[in-house]
Design an enzyme around this catalytic site. Structure first.
Site, short mmCIF file in Angstrom:
data_model
loop_
_atom_site.label_atom_id
_atom_site.label_comp_id
_atom_site.label_asym_id
_atom_site.label_seq_id
_atom_site.Cartn_x
_atom_site.Cartn_y
_atom_site.Cartn_z
N ASP A 64 43.54 43.66 39.10
CA ASP A 64 42.85 42.64 38.09
C ASP A 64 43.46 41.69 37.37
O ASP A 64 42.88 40.63 37.09
CB ASP A 64 42.02 43.30 37.17
CG ASP A 64 40.58 43.93 37.69
OD1 ASP A 64 40.36 43.66 38.51
OD2 ASP A 64 40.05 44.89 36.72
N ARG B 170 41.54 50.02 27.97
CA ARG B 170 41.98 49.26 28.91
C ARG B 170 43.56 49.76 29.47
O ARG B 170 44.36 49.92 28.69
CB ARG B 170 41.86 47.84 28.85
CG ARG B 170 42.34 47.00 30.08
CD ARG B 170 41.18 46.91 30.94
NE ARG B 170 41.16 45.97 32.02
CZ ARG B 170 40.71 45.95 33.20
NH1 ARG B 170 39.94 46.95 33.60
NH2 ARG B 170 40.84 44.94 34.06
N GLY C 268 30.80 46.79 38.98
CA GLY C 268 30.44 45.66 40.07
C GLY C 268 31.62 44.60 39.89
O GLY C 268 31.34 43.65 40.47
N GLY C 269 32.55 44.79 39.30
CA GLY C 269 33.80 43.80 39.24
C GLY C 269 33.15 42.47 38.63
O GLY C 269 32.37 42.46 37.65
N THR D 27 36.74 52.96 34.33
CA THR D 27 36.94 52.70 35.82
C THR D 27 38.26 52.95 36.47
O THR D 27 39.35 53.10 35.49
CB THR D 27 36.87 50.83 35.91
OG1 THR D 27 36.84 50.71 37.46
CG2 THR D 27 37.73 50.08 35.28
N ASN E 7 38.91 50.82 38.91
CA ASN E 7 38.96 49.79 39.57
C ASN E 7 38.05 49.72 40.69
O ASN E 7 37.06 49.91 41.02
CB ASN E 7 40.22 48.76 39.71
CG ASN E 7 39.99 47.52 40.16
OD1 ASN E 7 39.03 46.74 39.93
ND2 ASN E 7 40.98 46.71 40.62
N SER F 252 39.39 41.85 32.38
CA SER F 252 38.20 42.70 32.87
C SER F 252 36.95 41.82 32.96
O SER F 252 36.96 41.07 32.48
CB SER F 252 38.03 43.84 31.98
OG SER F 252 37.09 44.52 32.47
N SER F 253 36.08 42.33 33.75
CA SER F 253 34.81 41.94 33.55
C SER F 253 33.74 42.96 32.92
O SER F 253 32.52 42.43 33.09
CB SER F 253 34.18 41.60 35.18
OG SER F 253 35.05 40.61 35.74
N THR G 263 34.27 51.34 39.12
CA THR G 263 33.69 51.48 37.76
C THR G 263 32.47 52.14 37.65
O THR G 263 31.64 52.34 38.75
CB THR G 263 33.60 50.11 37.44
OG1 THR G 263 34.90 49.30 37.50
CG2 THR G 263 33.22 49.92 35.97
#
Ligand code: DON
Length: 557
Positions: free
Chosen positions: A408, A96, A458-459, A384, A386, A437-438, A366
């Site tokens: 984010d 990340r 897809g966030g 990603t 983002n 993050s998701s 992403t």
């Protein structure tokens, strides 16, 4: 003498026949597979695995190839998360992005404390320190079989010789150029025509340097210098020290038992794994409520929304970078806690949004690809920039896009980010911190064998999408292809009582009317993920790209 040589010929023939049988059996018993968001990614994986590469070599090749052909999300300037099973053991790599050393909590607010529009989203100031090149390097150092340079070869070639721009990509880039109205250098690089062969010489040179000199080029060498110069031009914060200090982190994956599987998924700094496990466990605990309900009937969608509410309330309160915030992971997925959360859901009417809070007793574009190789190793990788095309700003001279991952973070408590989710102290900006993050790269393992590799962009829709596909596949016994294609809905506590659906596949009119009757508002979103999944069931391998996108699934015998 001749008798002996006849005998040995006989034994040799027998030996060869047996070997052929074993090789043949291995080939049919364990094909490799890939599901990637475009055909260049699938081609790169196939080329590398045919050359003797394993799942990690293929992942490195796909990730670099997509940095060329899928600039919406494939990247050098972003970051990601990968869940792996290698030689029977599970691993998780956190690459990340991190906030720059000069970042601060109020950096996207004006003097009056109001959020400056777009500041965390557009241009170099929105970028966090990229992790992708370091992540792929560390993954390759630990597990790669082929040379680093070999794994990068497909990407170098695609950047140098070009690839064919698709219609949706050209259209998408055009829309971005229009909305930017010249605020960044995006249009200098991405004025695309569908069908055009796009050559990217600066990017080809960058990739060639990384192939030759390895990770040092990107974090301490020529590419680092070009990036820092771009930061000065655009007023970005990333400096040479930030780049030199960047490390990816091997973390223990989040694991949980569910339905006879070990779910192996993303721990913090992603919220995705915790949320996915919460959803899977709660749906199982709520089985009596789900009994006999058809997929995506009004009552089914209502119950999904009820399960999703507490998940998003917990996410906003407790989750952030575990190196900065103590995240109560075990307590959040504890069976008794889950049972209590299920106990509070409303059987028929939507629970009021304000009534759903974090539940623990005290407060303290992403893209994804899935790979399995012939040895049963697997890589589930989501990475990603983002937003699509990230910060929509290019590092001039190096030819790659910067991320806007700073968005984010919770840039102001209670203010929704671009996915409409909120947060507080646990996810506030701090120097060196990773934004929450998701992303949910996930593996399902049973009896030591990987049976599913899955993930999606897809966030905040990521883990609800992964959850629905796993549930369709397992609870409804659908084929993987059907499970991926089925209607997906999404609810995230805020906006209040809104259930999102998407153009690809809609709830029917009667279901919508029945949900509206209960007090839900149905809203269209233009996008609900791009699942890339592989399933192994009864020895049969299926690769299922999401029909919502341009993905390609391939089983490689
Ligand atoms: O880490 C996250 O959760 C987001 N940055 C992911 C962004 C994403 O999935 C965009 N895709 N549509």
């Amino acid at each position: 003498m001749s008798k002996i040589s006849n005998m040995s010929r006989h034994w040799l023939a027998l030996l060869l026949a047996t070997l052929a049988l074993i090789i043949g059996m291995t080939a049919t018993a364990a094909p490799a597979a890939v599901a990637a968001p475009d055909r260049y990614g699938a081609d790169a994986a196939e080329e590398i695995m045919r050359a003797g590469g394993n799942a990690v070599d293929a992942a490195v090749a796909v990730a670099f190839a997509l940095a060329v052909t899928y600039p919406e999300a494939g990247n050098l300037g972003g970051g990601g998360l990968a869940t792996l099973v290698m030689n029977g053991r599970s691993y998780f790599l956190d690459y990340r992005e991190r906030a720059p050393g000069h970042a601060s909590a109020g950096m996207y607010l004006d003097a009056a404390g109001a959020v400056i529009p777009d500041a965390s989203m557009v241009g170099a100031r929105a970028a966090a320190v990229p992790g992708t090149v370091m992540g792929l390097w560390q993954m390759h150092r630990k597990f790669g079989r082929l040379a680093w340079r070999r794994d990068l070869a497909p990407a170098v070639k695609l950047a140098k010789d070009g690839y064919t721009v698709s219609e949706p990509q050209a259209e998408h880039a055009r829309a971005v150029i229009e909305s930017l109205a010249g605020r960044t250098n995006f249009a200098d690089y991405f004025r695309l025509q569908a069908g055009q062969n796009l050559r990217q010489p600066e990017l080809a040179a960058t990739l060639a340097r990384i192939a030759r000199a390895g990770v040092n080029d990107f974090y301490r060498g020529r590419t680092a210098a070009i990036m820092v110069a771009e930061m000065r031009r655009q007023g970005g914060l990333i400096d040479a020290q930030d780049l030199a200090d960047y490390r990816a982190i091997w973390r223990a994956p989040l694991t949980a038992s569910w339905a006879g599987y070990t779910v192996i998924t993303a721990p913090p700094p992603s919220s995705g794994g915790i949320a996915l496990v919460q959803l899977l466990k709660m749906k199982q605990l709520a089985a009596p409520l789900f009994a006999g309900l058809g997929l995506n009937t009004p009552q089914y969608v209502h119950l999904l929304a009820e399960l999703e509410k507490p998940v998003f309330a917990d996410r906003a309160e407790y989750l952030g970078d575990p190196d900065y915030t103590k995240v109560p992971v075990e307590r959040l997925i504890d069976d008794a806690y889950m049972a209590a959360r299920v106990g509070a859901i409303s059987k028929d009417r939507p629970t009021a949004t304000a009534a759903v809070g974090p539940g623990l007793a005290e407060h303290h574009q992403t893209t994804h690809f899935s790979i399995i190789d012939r040895w049963g190793n697997a890589v589930s990788n989501t990475y990603t920039l983002n937003d699509d095309f990230g910060a929509r700003a290019i590092v001039r001279g190096a030819g790659f896009l910067l991320n806007n991952e700073m968005d984010d973070f919770s840039i102001k408590p209670g203010t929704p980010n671009m996915y409409g989710v909120v947060g507080g102290a646990a996810n506030a900006i701090a120097p060196g911190k990773r934004p929450l993050s998701s992303m949910t790269p996930t593996l399902l393992v049973r009896d030591g064998h990987v049976e599913m590799v899955i993930g999606t962009p897809g966030g905040s829709r990521i883990f609800t999408s992964v959850f629905q596909v796993i549930s369709n596949w397992h609870d409804f016994g659908m084929s993987l292809t059907a499970a991926v294609a089925a209607v997906r809905v999404h609810h995230q506590l805020l906006p209040s009582q809104v259930i999102f659906q998407e153009p690809y596949a809609q709830l029917d009119a009667a279901t919508i009317a029945a949900l509206e009757q209960r007090g839900y508002k149905l809203e269209q979103q233009d996008y609900n993920g791009d699942i890339q999944a592989i399933a192994v069931r009864g020895g049969e391998v299926t690769a299922a790209p999401d029909p919502r996108g341009t993905g390609v699934g391939r089983v490689i015998h």
